[in-house]
Design a protein around this motif. Structure first.
Motif, PDB file in Angstrom:
ATOM      1  N   LYS A 167     -80.500 -36.273 -36.185  1.00  0.00           N
ATOM      2  CA  LYS A 167     -80.421 -35.275 -37.253  1.00  0.00           C
ATOM      3  C   LYS A 167     -81.402 -34.156 -36.951  1.00  0.00           C
ATOM      4  O   LYS A 167     -82.600 -34.393 -36.776  1.00  0.00           O
ATOM      5  N   ARG A 168     -80.912 -32.927 -36.891  1.00  0.00           N
ATOM      6  CA  ARG A 168     -81.778 -31.783 -36.628  1.00  0.00           C
ATOM      7  C   ARG A 168     -82.785 -31.616 -37.750  1.00  0.00           C
ATOM      8  O   ARG A 168     -82.525 -31.923 -38.900  1.00  0.00           O
ATOM      9  N   HIS A 169     -83.950 -31.103 -37.359  1.00  0.00           N
ATOM     10  CA  HIS A 169     -85.042 -30.808 -38.295  1.00  0.00           C
ATOM     11  C   HIS A 169     -85.529 -32.057 -39.037  1.00  0.00           C
ATOM     12  O   HIS A 169     -85.840 -32.007 -40.215  1.00  0.00           O
ATOM     13  N   SER A 170     -85.548 -33.180 -38.308  1.00  0.00           N
ATOM     14  CA  SER A 170     -86.007 -34.442 -38.910  1.00  0.00           C
ATOM     15  C   SER A 170     -87.266 -34.942 -38.211  1.00  0.00           C
ATOM     16  O   SER A 170     -87.420 -34.820 -36.994  1.00  0.00           O
ATOM     17  N   ILE A 171     -88.170 -35.504 -39.004  1.00  0.00           N
ATOM     18  CA  ILE A 171     -89.461 -35.997 -38.522  1.00  0.00           C
ATOM     19  C   ILE A 171     -89.624 -37.436 -38.989  1.00  0.00           C
ATOM     20  O   ILE A 171     -89.241 -37.786 -40.110  1.00  0.00           O
ATOM     21  N   ILE A 172     -90.228 -38.271 -38.148  1.00  0.00           N
ATOM     22  CA  ILE A 172     -90.515 -39.645 -38.535  1.00  0.00           C
ATOM     23  C   ILE A 172     -91.955 -39.979 -38.172  1.00  0.00           C
ATOM     24  O   ILE A 172     -92.465 -39.533 -37.136  1.00  0.00           O
ATOM     25  N   TYR A 173     -92.609 -40.725 -39.050  1.00  0.00           N
ATOM     26  CA  TYR A 173     -93.972 -41.207 -38.788  1.00  0.00           C
ATOM     27  C   TYR A 173     -94.008 -42.681 -39.140  1.00  0.00           C
ATOM     28  O   TYR A 173     -93.684 -43.066 -40.263  1.00  0.00           O
ATOM     29  N   VAL A 174     -94.409 -43.503 -38.174  1.00  0.00           N
ATOM     30  CA  VAL A 174     -94.468 -44.949 -38.364  1.00  0.00           C
ATOM     31  C   VAL A 174     -95.938 -45.358 -38.408  1.00  0.00           C
ATOM     32  O   VAL A 174     -96.634 -45.329 -37.382  1.00  0.00           O
ATOM     33  N   ALA A 175     -96.416 -45.714 -39.593  1.00  0.00           N
ATOM     34  CA  ALA A 175     -97.822 -46.124 -39.746  1.00  0.00           C
ATOM     35  C   ALA A 175     -98.035 -46.671 -41.146  1.00  0.00           C
ATOM     36  O   ALA A 175     -97.463 -46.160 -42.107  1.00  0.00           O
ATOM     37  N   ASN A 176     -98.843 -47.695 -41.267  1.00  0.00           N
ATOM     38  CA  ASN A 176     -99.210 -48.155 -42.591  1.00  0.00           C
ATOM     39  C   ASN A 176    -100.032 -47.093 -43.320  1.00  0.00           C
ATOM     40  O   ASN A 176    -100.682 -46.260 -42.684  1.00  0.00           O
ATOM     41  N   GLN A 201     -86.479 -32.757 -42.963  1.00  0.00           N
ATOM     42  CA  GLN A 201     -86.527 -34.103 -43.543  1.00  0.00           C
ATOM     43  C   GLN A 201     -87.650 -34.899 -42.893  1.00  0.00           C
ATOM     44  O   GLN A 201     -87.852 -34.835 -41.685  1.00  0.00           O
ATOM     45  N   LEU A 202     -88.356 -35.664 -43.716  1.00  0.00           N
ATOM     46  CA  LEU A 202     -89.435 -36.513 -43.227  1.00  0.00           C
ATOM     47  C   LEU A 202     -89.181 -37.955 -43.661  1.00  0.00           C
ATOM     48  O   LEU A 202     -88.894 -38.219 -44.828  1.00  0.00           O
ATOM     49  N   THR A 203     -89.316 -38.887 -42.718  1.00  0.00           N
ATOM     50  CA  THR A 203     -89.203 -40.314 -43.009  1.00  0.00           C
ATOM     51  C   THR A 203     -90.531 -40.981 -42.704  1.00  0.00           C
ATOM     52  O   THR A 203     -91.070 -40.835 -41.600  1.00  0.00           O
ATOM     53  N   LEU A 204     -91.065 -41.706 -43.670  1.00  0.00           N
ATOM     54  CA  LEU A 204     -92.324 -42.427 -43.517  1.00  0.00           C
ATOM     55  C   LEU A 204     -92.048 -43.922 -43.595  1.00  0.00           C
ATOM     56  O   LEU A 204     -91.474 -44.406 -44.569  1.00  0.00           O
ATOM     57  N   ILE A 205     -92.456 -44.645 -42.563  1.00  0.00           N
ATOM     58  CA  ILE A 205     -92.256 -46.091 -42.501  1.00  0.00           C
ATOM     59  C   ILE A 205     -93.611 -46.774 -42.564  1.00  0.00           C
ATOM     60  O   ILE A 205     -94.518 -46.433 -41.803  1.00  0.00           O
ATOM     61  N   GLY A 206     -93.750 -47.734 -43.483  1.00  0.00           N
ATOM     62  CA  GLY A 206     -94.994 -48.475 -43.597  1.00  0.00           C
ATOM     63  C   GLY A 206     -95.373 -48.728 -45.043  1.00  0.00           C
ATOM     64  O   GLY A 206     -94.780 -48.166 -45.968  1.00  0.00           O
ATOM     65  N   GLU A 207     -96.349 -49.592 -45.231  1.00  0.00           N
ATOM     66  CA  GLU A 207     -96.906 -49.891 -46.544  1.00  0.00           C
ATOM     67  C   GLU A 207     -98.413 -49.679 -46.485  1.00  0.00           C
ATOM     68  O   GLU A 207     -98.968 -49.423 -45.429  1.00  0.00           O
ATOM     69  N   GLY A 208     -99.083 -49.794 -47.628  1.00  0.00           N
ATOM     70  CA  GLY A 208    -100.528 -49.693 -47.597  1.00  0.00           C
ATOM     71  C   GLY A 208    -101.112 -49.045 -48.827  1.00  0.00           C
ATOM     72  O   GLY A 208    -100.395 -48.620 -49.754  1.00  0.00           O
ATOM     73  N   ALA A 209    -102.431 -48.927 -48.822  1.00  0.00           N
ATOM     74  CA  ALA A 209    -103.189 -48.530 -50.008  1.00  0.00           C
ATOM     75  C   ALA A 209    -102.878 -47.130 -50.509  1.00  0.00           C
ATOM     76  O   ALA A 209    -102.959 -46.866 -51.712  1.00  0.00           O
ATOM     77  N   THR A 210    -102.529 -46.201 -49.623  1.00  0.00           N
ATOM     78  CA  THR A 210    -102.347 -44.806 -50.052  1.00  0.00           C
ATOM     79  C   THR A 210    -100.882 -44.417 -50.245  1.00  0.00           C
ATOM     80  O   THR A 210    -100.585 -43.251 -50.488  1.00  0.00           O
ATOM     81  N   ARG A 211     -99.979 -45.390 -50.147  1.00  0.00           N
ATOM     82  CA  ARG A 211     -98.574 -45.030 -50.288  1.00  0.00           C
ATOM     83  C   ARG A 211     -98.275 -44.421 -51.657  1.00  0.00           C
ATOM     84  O   ARG A 211     -97.588 -43.389 -51.745  1.00  0.00           O
ATOM     85  N   ALA A 212     -98.767 -45.033 -52.725  1.00  0.00           N
ATOM     86  CA  ALA A 212     -98.485 -44.529 -54.076  1.00  0.00           C
ATOM     87  C   ALA A 212     -98.967 -43.086 -54.235  1.00  0.00           C
ATOM     88  O   ALA A 212     -98.264 -42.248 -54.816  1.00  0.00           O
TER      89      ALA A 212
END
Length: 348
Positions: A167-176, A201-212
């Protein structure tokens, strides 16, 4: 390994042994954290770290003494003492660079237990030159027993990787979601970027203290339709998501090295990362650095620049392959064998 995990079993060979020691103090601490107020668990944390380490040391050392073992490789920073020659594999000394991100008990544990592992080890393996220098400068570890050996990520299970479906103009970051992972800066950069590229578009993968908090910021900036929070995903889903995005972004404040960058290379994706020491070591291999980690405007400019061309150029793809060749699993395995022989005083 985490309790009840089994992904590693397929790598065992005939004759291999499994030694199991349960971390009962850790189990107790997890219950305390859920049942009692935060200040109570904080009071108990230092006690837990100390007694937990002692029980692991006693239990594992005793079990290993009955095995035909020549050398011990502590592949994670939390390990155990051993009468055998042992190799220590610390992650980093982030607690000295960002003490504000750690509680007193954690800093004590790292400066006491981890440092002792490093001092008493035969050889130390570092994920990057940055970590090696850190151990010399901050823990006064002798250079003669330090080896830099970057680790590879798992080989993708996807049988075919291409730009089809990206998908054009899409970003992904994998980190808790920890403070030093710096997702907030990336979200603010996407807000700025949306002024010139509305469909970003941005996709964030992960869990953790600062997600909320990051979800709140995303909503406050009007990015609910532009930012996805997927939480934790399995390896198959992770690979699928990586294959569909154009840019892998790693805006971390602090790292020893970066598996997401290596995964981006495997999937032939553009890389935009913060200009921190371990990433600067990789500059000649096709990745792009935007500057100080929290400079969201510089990050937005670099992302926009990279979106201007598609797909990854042949020269960048070749640079990726050159780097991946240096961390091929077989090659890393051979280097580990050499380190084991060196630690045991065996000439290869």
């Amino acid at each position: 390994m985490l309790p009840f995990s089994n992904w590693w079993r397929k790598y065992l060979r005939p004759g291999d042994s499994i030694v199991v020691v349960w971390d009962l103090p850790g189990f107790f601490a997890s219950i305390v954290k859920r049942v009692f107020p935060a200040w109570v668990s904080a009071k108990l944390r230092k006690f837990y770290l100390g007694i937990s380490q002692g029980k692991r040391n006693a239990g594992l050392s005793k079990k290993i003494s009955f095995l035909d073992v020549d050398i011990v490789h502590l592949a994670l920073q939390n390990g155990f003492t051993s009468d055998h020659p042992y190799i220590y594999h610390p992650h980093d000394l982030q607690h000295l660079h960002h003490p504000e991100y750690f509680d007193e008990a954690t800093i004590w544990h790292r400066e006491t237990i981890w440092k002792a592992f490093a001092e008493n080890s035969s050889i130390i393996i570092c994920a990057s030159e940055f970590v090696r220098k850190d151990l010399v400068e901050n823990w006064s570890i002798g250079t003669e027993k330090l080896r830099v050996l970057p680790m590879p990520t798992p080989i993708p299970s996807l049988s075919f990787i291409s730009d089809i479906g990206t998908k054009r103009h899409s970003i992904i970051y994998v980190a808790n979601f920890w403070l030093h992972k710096n997702q907030e800066t990336l979200i603010r950069a996407v807000r700025k970027l949306s002024e010139s590229i509305p469909d970003v578009q941005l996709t964030l993968i992960g869990e953790g203290a600062t997600r909320a908090r990051c979800e709140e910021i995303s909503g406050e900036l009007g990015l609910n339709d532009s930012v996805r929070f997927l939480g934790s995903v399995n390896q198959s889903r992770l690979e699928s998501e990586l294959s569909m995005h154009e840019i892998v972004c790693v805006p971390s404040e602090f790292e020893a090295a970066s598996f997401p960058i290596i995964d981006a290379m495997r999937f032939n994706k553009k890389v935009v990362a913060s200009s921190i020491s371990p990433f600067r070591e990789m500059v000649g291999f096709g990745i792009n650095l935007y500057g100080e980690p929290k400079d969201y405007l510089a990050l937005a400019r670099e992302l926009e620049k990279e979106f201007a061309t598609f797909p990854v150029s042949e020269s960048v793809a070749k640079s990726y392959q050159n780097y991946l060749a240096t961390i091929a699993p077989n090659q890393i395995g051979e280097k580990l064998v050499s380190i084991y022989e060196e630690a045991m005083g065996v000439q290869s």
